[in-house]
Scaffold this motif. Sequence first.
Motif, PDB file in Angstrom:
ATOM      1  N   ILE A 195       0.852  -1.283  -0.082  1.00 41.22           N
ATOM      2  CA  ILE A 195       0.045  -0.156  -0.009  1.00 41.22           C
ATOM      3  C   ILE A 195       0.766   1.254   0.150  1.00 41.22           C
ATOM      4  O   ILE A 195       1.922   1.120   0.797  1.00 41.22           O
ATOM      5  CB  ILE A 195      -0.926  -0.111   1.491  1.00 41.22           C
ATOM      6  N   LYS A 196       0.673   2.370  -0.832  1.00 39.83           N
ATOM      7  CA  LYS A 196       1.380   3.591  -0.868  1.00 39.83           C
ATOM      8  C   LYS A 196       0.386   4.569  -0.505  1.00 39.83           C
ATOM      9  O   LYS A 196      -0.630   4.690  -0.732  1.00 39.83           O
ATOM     10  CB  LYS A 196       1.950   3.807  -2.334  1.00 39.83           C
ATOM     11  N   ASP A 197       1.421   5.730   0.267  1.00 32.65           N
ATOM     12  CA  ASP A 197       0.430   6.973   0.289  1.00 32.65           C
ATOM     13  C   ASP A 197       1.513   8.067   0.101  1.00 32.65           C
ATOM     14  O   ASP A 197       2.668   7.813   0.443  1.00 32.65           O
ATOM     15  CB  ASP A 197       0.078   7.032   1.800  1.00 32.65           C
ATOM     16  N   THR A 198       1.467   9.073  -0.142  1.00 30.06           N
ATOM     17  CA  THR A 198       2.213  10.211  -0.590  1.00 30.06           C
ATOM     18  C   THR A 198       1.479  11.302   0.459  1.00 30.06           C
ATOM     19  O   THR A 198       0.456  11.691   0.192  1.00 30.06           O
ATOM     20  CB  THR A 198       2.276  10.580  -1.920  1.00 30.06           C
ATOM     21  N   VAL A 199       2.513  12.290   0.949  1.00 32.56           N
ATOM     22  CA  VAL A 199       2.219  13.311   1.906  1.00 32.56           C
ATOM     23  C   VAL A 199       2.933  14.246   1.404  1.00 32.56           C
ATOM     24  O   VAL A 199       4.388  14.258   1.275  1.00 32.56           O
ATOM     25  CB  VAL A 199       2.395  12.970   3.182  1.00 32.56           C
ATOM     26  N   VAL A 200       2.530  15.735   0.885  1.00 31.33           N
ATOM     27  CA  VAL A 200       3.085  16.784   0.431  1.00 31.33           C
ATOM     28  C   VAL A 200       3.451  17.596   1.526  1.00 31.33           C
ATOM     29  O   VAL A 200       2.478  17.854   2.508  1.00 31.33           O
ATOM     30  CB  VAL A 200       2.238  17.598  -0.728  1.00 31.33           C
ATOM     31  N   ILE A 201       4.636  17.880   1.774  1.00 33.50           N
ATOM     32  CA  ILE A 201       5.051  18.634   2.785  1.00 33.50           C
ATOM     33  C   ILE A 201       5.984  19.892   2.441  1.00 33.50           C
ATOM     34  O   ILE A 201       6.856  19.895   1.707  1.00 33.50           O
ATOM     35  CB  ILE A 201       6.031  17.895   3.903  1.00 33.50           C
ATOM     36  N   ASP A 202       5.249  21.145   2.569  1.00 33.72           N
ATOM     37  CA  ASP A 202       5.927  22.295   2.247  1.00 33.72           C
ATOM     38  C   ASP A 202       6.592  23.304   3.054  1.00 33.72           C
ATOM     39  O   ASP A 202       6.689  24.377   3.062  1.00 33.72           O
ATOM     40  CB  ASP A 202       4.901  23.050   1.535  1.00 33.72           C
ATOM     41  N   LEU A 203       7.086  22.304   4.153  1.00 35.08           N
ATOM     42  CA  LEU A 203       7.717  23.125   5.298  1.00 35.08           C
ATOM     43  C   LEU A 203       9.271  22.928   5.034  1.00 35.08           C
ATOM     44  O   LEU A 203       9.790  24.244   5.404  1.00 35.08           O
ATOM     45  CB  LEU A 203       7.766  22.094   6.540  1.00 35.08           C
ATOM     46  N   PHE A 204       9.910  22.330   4.482  1.00 34.62           N
ATOM     47  CA  PHE A 204      11.480  22.277   4.445  1.00 34.62           C
ATOM     48  C   PHE A 204      12.078  23.172   3.418  1.00 34.62           C
ATOM     49  O   PHE A 204      13.241  23.809   3.541  1.00 34.62           O
ATOM     50  CB  PHE A 204      12.011  20.745   4.054  1.00 34.62           C
ATOM     51  N   ASN A 205      11.132  23.748   2.415  1.00 33.24           N
ATOM     52  CA  ASN A 205      12.029  24.350   1.316  1.00 33.24           C
ATOM     53  C   ASN A 205      11.471  25.833   1.349  1.00 33.24           C
ATOM     54  O   ASN A 205      11.319  26.571   0.481  1.00 33.24           O
ATOM     55  CB  ASN A 205      11.558  23.766  -0.218  1.00 33.24           C
ATOM     56  N   ARG A 206      11.045  26.355   2.605  1.00 36.17           N
ATOM     57  CA  ARG A 206      10.762  27.684   2.738  1.00 36.17           C
ATOM     58  C   ARG A 206      12.156  28.535   3.064  1.00 36.17           C
ATOM     59  O   ARG A 206      13.011  27.769   3.816  1.00 36.17           O
ATOM     60  CB  ARG A 206       9.807  27.918   4.040  1.00 36.17           C
TER      61      ARG A 206
ATOM     62  N   SER B  30      13.422  18.501  -0.194  1.00 38.79           N
ATOM     63  CA  SER B  30      12.204  17.605  -0.187  1.00 38.79           C
ATOM     64  C   SER B  30      11.162  18.360  -0.189  1.00 38.79           C
ATOM     65  O   SER B  30      10.759  19.149   0.886  1.00 38.79           O
ATOM     66  CB  SER B  30      12.456  16.354   0.685  1.00 38.79           C
ATOM     67  N   ASN B  31       9.946  17.725  -0.965  1.00 35.87           N
ATOM     68  CA  ASN B  31       8.627  18.584  -0.625  1.00 35.87           C
ATOM     69  C   ASN B  31       7.616  17.314  -0.660  1.00 35.87           C
ATOM     70  O   ASN B  31       6.265  17.646  -0.414  1.00 35.87           O
ATOM     71  CB  ASN B  31       8.459  19.423  -1.599  1.00 35.87           C
ATOM     72  N   LYS B  32       7.745  16.229  -0.798  1.00 33.45           N
ATOM     73  CA  LYS B  32       7.020  14.874  -0.452  1.00 33.45           C
ATOM     74  C   LYS B  32       7.343  13.736   0.309  1.00 33.45           C
ATOM     75  O   LYS B  32       8.939  13.659   0.389  1.00 33.45           O
ATOM     76  CB  LYS B  32       6.649  14.318  -1.830  1.00 33.45           C
ATOM     77  N   ILE B  33       6.667  13.205   1.031  1.00 25.05           N
ATOM     78  CA  ILE B  33       7.158  11.934   1.718  1.00 25.05           C
ATOM     79  C   ILE B  33       6.137  10.854   1.245  1.00 25.05           C
ATOM     80  O   ILE B  33       5.009  10.977   1.110  1.00 25.05           O
ATOM     81  CB  ILE B  33       7.128  12.161   3.229  1.00 25.05           C
ATOM     82  N   GLU B  34       6.833   9.819   0.540  1.00 27.65           N
ATOM     83  CA  GLU B  34       5.970   8.819  -0.005  1.00 27.65           C
ATOM     84  C   GLU B  34       6.309   7.498   0.811  1.00 27.65           C
ATOM     85  O   GLU B  34       7.371   7.176   1.252  1.00 27.65           O
ATOM     86  CB  GLU B  34       6.706   8.444  -1.283  1.00 27.65           C
ATOM     87  N   LEU B  35       5.124   6.909   1.525  1.00 29.22           N
ATOM     88  CA  LEU B  35       5.281   5.769   2.494  1.00 29.22           C
ATOM     89  C   LEU B  35       4.856   4.421   1.640  1.00 29.22           C
ATOM     90  O   LEU B  35       3.810   4.624   0.975  1.00 29.22           O
ATOM     91  CB  LEU B  35       4.431   5.993   3.571  1.00 29.22           C
ATOM     92  N   THR B  36       5.797   3.471   1.777  1.00 30.21           N
ATOM     93  CA  THR B  36       5.129   2.183   0.950  1.00 30.21           C
ATOM     94  C   THR B  36       5.231   1.214   2.132  1.00 30.21           C
ATOM     95  O   THR B  36       6.293   0.855   2.809  1.00 30.21           O
ATOM     96  CB  THR B  36       6.406   1.825  -0.164  1.00 30.21           C
ATOM     97  N   LEU B  37       4.001   0.581   2.273  1.00 31.64           N
ATOM     98  CA  LEU B  37       4.067  -0.330   3.502  1.00 31.64           C
ATOM     99  C   LEU B  37       3.869  -1.891   2.786  1.00 31.64           C
ATOM    100  O   LEU B  37       3.024  -1.844   1.633  1.00 31.64           O
ATOM    101  CB  LEU B  37       2.507  -0.452   4.051  1.00 31.64           C
ATOM    102  N   GLN B  38       4.775  -2.702   2.913  1.00 31.29           N
ATOM    103  CA  GLN B  38       4.894  -3.951   2.338  1.00 31.29           C
ATOM    104  C   GLN B  38       4.897  -5.065   3.223  1.00 31.29           C
ATOM    105  O   GLN B  38       5.491  -5.178   4.114  1.00 31.29           O
ATOM    106  CB  GLN B  38       6.466  -3.947   1.489  1.00 31.29           C
ATOM    107  N   ALA B  39       3.592  -6.033   3.034  1.00 24.59           N
ATOM    108  CA  ALA B  39       3.669  -6.999   3.866  1.00 24.59           C
ATOM    109  C   ALA B  39       4.410  -8.123   3.477  1.00 24.59           C
ATOM    110  O   ALA B  39       4.616  -8.389   2.612  1.00 24.59           O
ATOM    111  CB  ALA B  39       1.839  -7.625   3.485  1.00 24.59           C
ATOM    112  N   LEU B  40       5.203  -8.372   4.644  1.00 31.50           N
ATOM    113  CA  LEU B  40       6.136  -9.532   4.467  1.00 31.50           C
ATOM    114  C   LEU B  40       5.605 -10.904   4.472  1.00 31.50           C
ATOM    115  O   LEU B  40       4.651 -11.228   4.988  1.00 31.50           O
ATOM    116  CB  LEU B  40       7.211  -9.253   5.507  1.00 31.50           C
ATOM    117  N   SER B  41       6.471 -12.190   3.849  1.00 29.34           N
ATOM    118  CA  SER B  41       5.760 -13.340   3.897  1.00 29.34           C
ATOM    119  C   SER B  41       5.763 -13.811   5.369  1.00 29.34           C
ATOM    120  O   SER B  41       6.642 -13.334   6.286  1.00 29.34           O
ATOM    121  CB  SER B  41       6.518 -14.322   2.996  1.00 29.34           C
ATOM    122  N   GLY B  42       4.764 -14.876   5.696  1.00 23.92           N
ATOM    123  CA  GLY B  42       4.838 -15.351   6.823  1.00 23.92           C
ATOM    124  C   GLY B  42       3.341 -15.034   7.612  1.00 23.92           C
ATOM    125  O   GLY B  42       2.790 -13.793   7.061  1.00 23.92           O
TER     126      GLY B  42
END
Length: 189
Positions: A64-75, A148-160
């Motif tokens: 599952i992926k989710d992207t969060v835009v963050i405009d904090l760091f490039n000010r 950076s202005n985005k953080i992309e999260l990728t949740l990967q279910a592992l085997s088991g």
Amino acid sequence: MINNFIKYAFIVMLSTITIFSCTKEIDFNQINDVSLKPVVALNLIFFNALASDFFIDRIEQSTIKDTVVIDLFNRGFIIDNLVKAELVFETTNSIDKSFNIKVDFLDTSNRLKHTFTLTAPASPLNTDIITSHIEVFENTSLDALKVSNKIELTLQALSGGMPLNNDTPGVITLKSKGVFFLNIERDTK
């Protein structure tokens, strides 16, 4: 009368000592040279996924992926004054499956600037298992964070663990906060 004379003599003596006592010269121009080093903590990301979110159209999904835009760091203020950052990530997993959580920092052109991976261990009894990770940004990694202005999260279910379906109990959450170390200097000389 003698009491009044002693009282006035004491006041005069105390005033004389106060007036002629040694004091260090005060440099009021120091107000022009200001150096502040505040530390600021902010909540950044919150992500919540049920076990059933990994089961779509009767097929178990591995990511599952989710992207969060963050405009904090490039000010400008942050670019000029941020000297260190610590991002604290906490995962809570009550799903009977381990997960890797990849955290990617991207710039405005979607180019990867920084990445790291967290692991959330499986919870066979569906109780909360909490893990944490601190990612420190200094020097070149701090420069990467600032662009950076985005953080992309990728949740990967592992085997088991148990296969995931609509009835699988549990939830995985990720929350983070940033601790930002600033150095604000003003020199008008």
